[in-house]
Design a protein around this motif. Structure first.
Motif, mmCIF file in Angstrom:
data_model
loop_
_atom_site.group_PDB
_atom_site.id
_atom_site.type_symbol
_atom_site.label_atom_id
_atom_site.label_comp_id
_atom_site.label_asym_id
_atom_site.label_seq_id
_atom_site.Cartn_x
_atom_site.Cartn_y
_atom_site.Cartn_z
ATOM 1 N N LEU A 1 27.894 52.336 12.026
ATOM 2 C CA LEU A 1 28.393 52.084 10.318
ATOM 3 C C LEU A 1 29.111 51.818 9.845
ATOM 4 O O LEU A 1 29.658 50.997 10.737
ATOM 5 C CB LEU A 1 28.615 53.684 9.929
ATOM 6 C CG LEU A 1 28.208 54.199 9.124
ATOM 7 C CD1 LEU A 1 26.846 54.208 8.009
ATOM 8 C CD2 LEU A 1 28.190 55.314 8.644
ATOM 9 N N ILE B 1 28.646 52.936 3.118
ATOM 10 C CA ILE B 1 29.493 54.707 3.157
ATOM 11 C C ILE B 1 29.828 53.874 1.521
ATOM 12 O O ILE B 1 29.297 54.612 0.574
ATOM 13 C CB ILE B 1 31.180 54.803 3.841
ATOM 14 C CG1 ILE B 1 29.829 55.094 5.188
ATOM 15 C CG2 ILE B 1 30.950 55.575 3.384
ATOM 16 C CD1 ILE B 1 29.283 56.565 5.466
ATOM 17 N N ASN C 1 30.274 62.133 2.324
ATOM 18 C CA ASN C 1 30.005 60.572 2.881
ATOM 19 C C ASN C 1 30.246 60.253 3.728
ATOM 20 O O ASN C 1 29.385 60.147 5.071
ATOM 21 C CB ASN C 1 29.081 59.903 1.723
ATOM 22 C CG ASN C 1 28.605 59.466 0.765
ATOM 23 O OD1 ASN C 1 28.086 60.480 0.383
ATOM 24 N ND2 ASN C 1 29.209 59.098 -0.191
ATOM 25 N N ALA D 1 27.280 61.508 7.314
ATOM 26 C CA ALA D 1 27.674 60.298 8.180
ATOM 27 C C ALA D 1 27.701 60.795 9.492
ATOM 28 O O ALA D 1 27.135 59.827 11.530
ATOM 29 C CB ALA D 1 28.247 58.918 8.230
#
Length: 192
Positions: A35, A40, A74, A78
């Protein structure tokens, strides 16, 4: 003349690098490589834009606090989505506390005991400028400065994390802080 939504949109965009800094500092190590912190942050800004009618604050400090909370949500989402951990409320609270601690460390790094509303506004503005300037540093200098000054790691710990010798880390910190001061000085002269 700008309407309220346009003003909020500009304020959200001004916070992009600040949020990116916080995301880099708190992205779970198991998610690195899976990620990107920029993803994000983009998700955070999109969610803030979608939920803008829920924002009841009036100050930049209230806006950044609201954005930090969206960022925490968030990041926790994740972690769950990538299966790094099942839902763990204590972990989410820990993430929130860690993000608040970094934000407080950032503010204290910028200024000593300032408490008037105008001084708090200036600290908030400095935090955003610092995040913008950090984003302009070479990656290794930025990472060393963030780890040492914003996460509180010792020089030896930074060396271990970055697979660098102690003198190499000291050099990165020296050059990074020198460049950071110049960038902040340049920003200041543009604003005047």
């Amino acid at each position: 003349m700008l309407d309220k939504a346009e003003v909020l949109g500009e304020s959200l965009e001004r916070c992009r690098e600040y949020l990116h800094l916080l995301a880099r500092l708190h992205l779970d190590h198991r998610l690195q490589g899976k990620l990107d912190p920029a993803d994000i942050v983009q998700q955070t800004l999109m969610r803030a834009h979608e939920k803008r009618s829920q924002f009841r604050g009036r100050t930049d400090a209230e806006l950044t606090a609201w954005l930090r909370q969206i960022l925490v949500n968030n990041l926790a989402e994740a972690v769950r989505r990538f299966g790094a951990e099942s839902r763990d409320v204590a972990r989410e609270r820990s993430l929130e506390a860690s993000l608040e601690e970094s934000s407080a460390r950032l503010e204290s790094w910028l200024a000593a005991d300032q408490s008037s509303p105008s001084q708090r506004f200036m600290r908030q503005e400095q935090g955003i400028r610092l995040a913008d300037a950090l984003a302009e540093l070479p990656d290794d200098q930025r990472r060393a400065v963030e780890l040492h000054h914003l996460k509180g790691y010792s020089v030896a710990e930074v060396g271990e994390l970055m697979d660098r010798s102690r003198p190499a880390v000291v050099g990165l910190l020296f050059r990074g802080l020198k460049k950071l001061r110049q960038l902040l000085k340049d920003q200041e002269s543009v604003d005047v």
